[in-house]
Scaffold this active site. Structure first.
Site, PDB file in Angstrom:
ATOM      1  N   HIS A   1      -0.033  -3.161   6.898  1.00  0.00           N
ATOM      2  CA  HIS A   1       1.319  -3.585   7.311  1.00  0.00           C
ATOM      3  C   HIS A   1       2.189  -3.605   6.056  1.00  0.00           C
ATOM      4  CE1 HIS A   1       4.397  -5.372   9.680  1.00  0.00           C
ATOM      5  NE2 HIS A   1       3.885  -6.572   9.936  1.00  0.00           N
TER       6      HIS A   1
ATOM      7  N   HIS B   1       2.370   5.851  10.838  1.00  0.00           N
ATOM      8  CA  HIS B   1       2.948   4.651  11.447  1.00  0.00           C
ATOM      9  C   HIS B   1       2.458   4.542  12.877  1.00  0.00           C
ATOM     10  CE1 HIS B   1       5.880   1.703  12.812  1.00  0.00           C
ATOM     11  NE2 HIS B   1       6.021   1.417  11.538  1.00  0.00           N
TER      12      HIS B   1
ATOM     13  N   ASP C   1       7.572   2.268   3.462  1.00  0.00           N
ATOM     14  CA  ASP C   1       6.890   1.668   2.312  1.00  0.00           C
ATOM     15  C   ASP C   1       6.706   2.657   1.169  1.00  0.00           C
ATOM     16  OD1 ASP C   1       6.595  -0.855   3.319  1.00  0.00           O
ATOM     17  OD2 ASP C   1       4.805  -0.323   4.448  1.00  0.00           O
TER      18      ASP C   1
HETATM   19  N1  ACO Z   1      -4.026   8.887   5.609  1.00  0.00           N
HETATM   20  C1  ACO Z   1      -4.971   9.679   6.187  1.00  0.00           C
HETATM   21  N2  ACO Z   1      -5.260   9.698   7.509  1.00  0.00           N
HETATM   22  C2  ACO Z   1      -4.566   8.837   8.291  1.00  0.00           C
HETATM   23  C3  ACO Z   1      -3.576   7.988   7.771  1.00  0.00           C
HETATM   24  C4  ACO Z   1      -3.295   8.032   6.379  1.00  0.00           C
HETATM   25  N3  ACO Z   1      -2.359   7.243   5.846  1.00  0.00           N
HETATM   26  N4  ACO Z   1      -3.041   7.259   8.783  1.00  0.00           N
HETATM   27  C5  ACO Z   1      -3.678   7.628   9.903  1.00  0.00           C
HETATM   28  N5  ACO Z   1      -4.601   8.603   9.604  1.00  0.00           N
HETATM   29  C6  ACO Z   1      -5.439   9.297  10.571  1.00  0.00           C
HETATM   30  C7  ACO Z   1      -6.589   8.433  11.029  1.00  0.00           C
HETATM   31  O1  ACO Z   1      -7.749   8.610  10.243  1.00  0.00           O
HETATM   32  C8  ACO Z   1      -6.768   8.891  12.462  1.00  0.00           C
HETATM   33  O2  ACO Z   1      -7.501  10.093  12.425  1.00  0.00           O
HETATM   34  P1  ACO Z   1      -8.473  10.503  13.677  1.00  0.00           P
HETATM   35  O3  ACO Z   1      -7.570  10.645  14.873  1.00  0.00           O
HETATM   36  O4  ACO Z   1      -9.061  11.803  13.231  1.00  0.00           O
HETATM   37  O5  ACO Z   1      -9.449   9.388  13.811  1.00  0.00           O
HETATM   38  C9  ACO Z   1      -5.354   9.223  12.931  1.00  0.00           C
HETATM   39  O6  ACO Z   1      -4.636   9.547  11.720  1.00  0.00           O
HETATM   40  C10 ACO Z   1      -4.651   8.089  13.646  1.00  0.00           C
HETATM   41  O7  ACO Z   1      -4.765   6.928  12.848  1.00  0.00           O
HETATM   42  P2  ACO Z   1      -4.820   5.431  13.427  1.00  0.00           P
HETATM   43  O8  ACO Z   1      -5.430   4.534  12.409  1.00  0.00           O
HETATM   44  O9  ACO Z   1      -5.416   5.456  14.801  1.00  0.00           O
HETATM   45  O10 ACO Z   1      -3.289   5.105  13.585  1.00  0.00           O
HETATM   46  P3  ACO Z   1      -2.682   3.665  13.777  1.00  0.00           P
HETATM   47  O11 ACO Z   1      -1.462   3.857  14.571  1.00  0.00           O
HETATM   48  O12 ACO Z   1      -3.693   2.695  14.295  1.00  0.00           O
HETATM   49  O13 ACO Z   1      -2.341   3.195  12.281  1.00  0.00           O
HETATM   50  C11 ACO Z   1      -1.251   2.913  10.220  1.00  0.00           C
HETATM   51  C12 ACO Z   1      -1.109   3.286  11.705  1.00  0.00           C
HETATM   52  C13 ACO Z   1      -2.018   1.586  10.069  1.00  0.00           C
HETATM   53  C14 ACO Z   1       0.136   2.721   9.624  1.00  0.00           C
HETATM   54  C15 ACO Z   1      -2.011   4.065   9.490  1.00  0.00           C
HETATM   55  O14 ACO Z   1      -1.277   5.273   9.591  1.00  0.00           O
HETATM   56  C16 ACO Z   1      -2.277   3.729   8.022  1.00  0.00           C
HETATM   57  O15 ACO Z   1      -3.278   3.091   7.725  1.00  0.00           O
HETATM   58  N6  ACO Z   1      -1.373   4.169   7.094  1.00  0.00           N
HETATM   59  C17 ACO Z   1      -1.506   3.837   5.703  1.00  0.00           C
HETATM   60  C18 ACO Z   1      -1.024   2.421   5.449  1.00  0.00           C
HETATM   61  C19 ACO Z   1       0.475   2.300   5.542  1.00  0.00           C
HETATM   62  O16 ACO Z   1       1.224   3.083   4.963  1.00  0.00           O
HETATM   63  N7  ACO Z   1       0.932   1.248   6.259  1.00  0.00           N
HETATM   64  C20 ACO Z   1       2.359   0.957   6.379  1.00  0.00           C
HETATM   65  C21 ACO Z   1       2.796   1.015   7.796  1.00  0.00           C
HETATM   66  S1  ACO Z   1       4.545   0.878   7.875  1.00  0.00           S
HETATM   67  C22 ACO Z   1       4.898  -0.767   7.765  1.00  0.00           C
HETATM   68  O17 ACO Z   1       4.125  -1.647   7.997  1.00  0.00           O
HETATM   69  C23 ACO Z   1       6.271  -1.068   7.351  1.00  0.00           C
END
Ligand code: ACO
Length: 425
Positions: free
Chosen positions: A266, A307, A365
């Protein structure tokens, strides 16, 4: 409202239930599932991907189209034409202020532009170098002790007083966390500066010397606060609503939001972005990190990308990127090695098949971390600044909930533990 018939099937049986569909002014309509337990089942939705937890008229997001509206106004227009305090007024009251209402609102916030002496005493209990988010969370929780007697959550005037106090005092607490973290003396708030200038002065000034704040940096700070002001039912806002639904003290509720925001999935992502850039260290290591991000066996993720809701682009990231370019130019930092890694990473991720296919775009972010690093803010402070901007969103949602009929939030579960068994012996 319309009704739709749903067939729920279990092995060997099928149940029909007619459920009301409630219309929304924008976005998906929602199925009212309150009657589902009559079928003998609960609904199951870990992560709340398919469940609206409340009704709200504050913020609308269309993740597919990259739309973010506060009270109907697009975030791009607010970032361009409004400022943080005016956006606070809008979020709280539902309408933009008239010039006189704006002036009165700014004066009210200035009237609360101080903290109790006890805050310094409280801070002295933390060791230098304690994480600023830990300090902020505790300081805001401690405000519930200071203001408990004057906070009746069922009284609309008390709720508004709480909102004003929080908007005014959060930047002071945030800057105190920074000064304590870096072992410098606190700088008193000033009534002669704008909201963002006052914050930057408390961050970078000294008790006897005002900081030299360029208008470009003050504007960038204001944009950072504004872009973080609200984001509907995210993890921290939902936490504040859930805590508030028990009738708890609002400062304690905001502290719970700060705790939820801290995690790297987050708000903690902006600190994680900078740490990741430092770990990459050199442009020649980027490919290796991209490979790691794509490797299912590796838990590493590209911080600042992806996201839960935005699957096209994050409209806040677009504005933040423009602001980022202005700040880097103003500070002559276009060639900073870490920022060069960031730019290259952004370019690769936008072109790489894995990121394109999974719709993993740079989020807010990613750029906010770069701007704050350029301004000279330590990464540990990034999430504190996010919390400072987001406080108005949290407290607006809390106020919206308490101003309408509400029930304590109490999710159900799918139990997968032992069935009943007897204690041995
Ligand atoms: N790098 C690499 N792979 C990723 C990333 C990433 N940053 N984010 C998602 N993926 C991949 C996952 O491995 C998953 O792959 P799969 O379908 O092969 O299993 C797919 O993309 C979907 O990912 P989920 O985790 O299911 O997506 P979710 O919607 O639950 O998570 C989140 C969203 C938490 C933001 C995620 O993209 C992440 O961890 N990003 C990095 C952290 C980040 O930047 N957070 C800030 C969010 S914005 C905010 O809070 C203001």
């Amino acid at each position: 409202m319309s009704n739709k018939k749903y067939h729920l099937s279990e092995e060997g049986s099928e149940t029909s239930i007619e459920l009301p569909v409630l219309s929304s002014t924008l976005g998906q309509d929602v199925i009212d599932i309150a009657r589902v337990p009559e079928t003998g089942c609960f609904t199951f939705d870990p992560g709340f991907g398919a469940t609206a937890s409340c009704e709200s008229a504050i913020t609308f997001i269309d993740g597919g189209k990259g739309v973010l509206l506060h009270r109907g106004y697009p975030i791009e227009q607010l970032a361009d034409k409004s400022d943080f305090l005016e956006t606070c007024y809008l979020l709280i009251n539902g309408e933009l202020p008239s010039p006189s209402e704006k002036e009165a609102f700014e004066s009210t916030i200035k009237a609360h532009n101080h903290v109790e002496n006890s805050v310094e005493q409280f801070m002295s209990g933390f060791s230098q170098g304690a994480h600023p988010m830990a300090m902020l969370c505790s300081l805001v929780a401690a405000m519930s002790a200071t203001y408990h007697e004057t906070t009746d959550v069922s009284n609309a005037d008390d709720r508004i007083l709480t909102i004003h106090r929080l908007i005014a005092k959060m930047p002071i607490l945030a800057a105190m966390c920074h000064k304590h973290f870096t072992g410098q003396p606190y700088v008193a708030p000033s009534d002669d500066l704008s909201y963002s200038e006052n914050f930057l002065n408390m961050m970078f000034g000294a008790p006897d010397k005002e900081a030299d704040i360029s208008p470009v940096l003050a504007k960038a700070m204001d944009v950072i606060f504004l872009l973080h002001a609200d984001h509907e039912q995210n993890a921290s806002t939902s936490t504040v609503r859930l805590s508030g639904s028990s009738g708890a003290n609002p400062y304690a509720c905001i502290a719970s939001g700060i705790a939820a925001l801290w995690g790297p999935a987050h708000g903690g992502a902006n600190q994680a972005v900078l740490e990741m850039l430092e770990e990459i260290g050199d442009e020649k290591h980027i490919d290796e990190f991209i490979l790691r991000a794509k490797d299912k066996e590796d838990s590493f993720r590209l911080m600042g990308f992806g996201h839960r809701v935005y699957k096209n682009f994050d409209p806040r990231a677009k504005v933040m990127k423009e602001s980022c370019d202005e700040v880097l130019k103003e500070l002559g930092l276009e060639n900073d090695p870490l920022l060069k890694i960031a730019k290259r990473l952004e370019q690769i991720a936008l072109e790489d098949e894995y990121f394109v296919e999974k719709k993993l775009y740079p989020n807010v972010d990613f750029y906010s971390g770069i701007i704050m690093k350029a301004i000279g803010i330590s990464p540990e402070m990034f999430t504190v600044i996010f919390a400072t901007g987001r406080t108005v969103g949290w407290i607006s949602h809390w106020n919206e909930m308490l101003s309408n009929p509400y029930r304590i939030g109490r999710p159900r579960q799918r139990y997968t533990g032992y069935t009943k068994r007897d204690y041995p012996g």
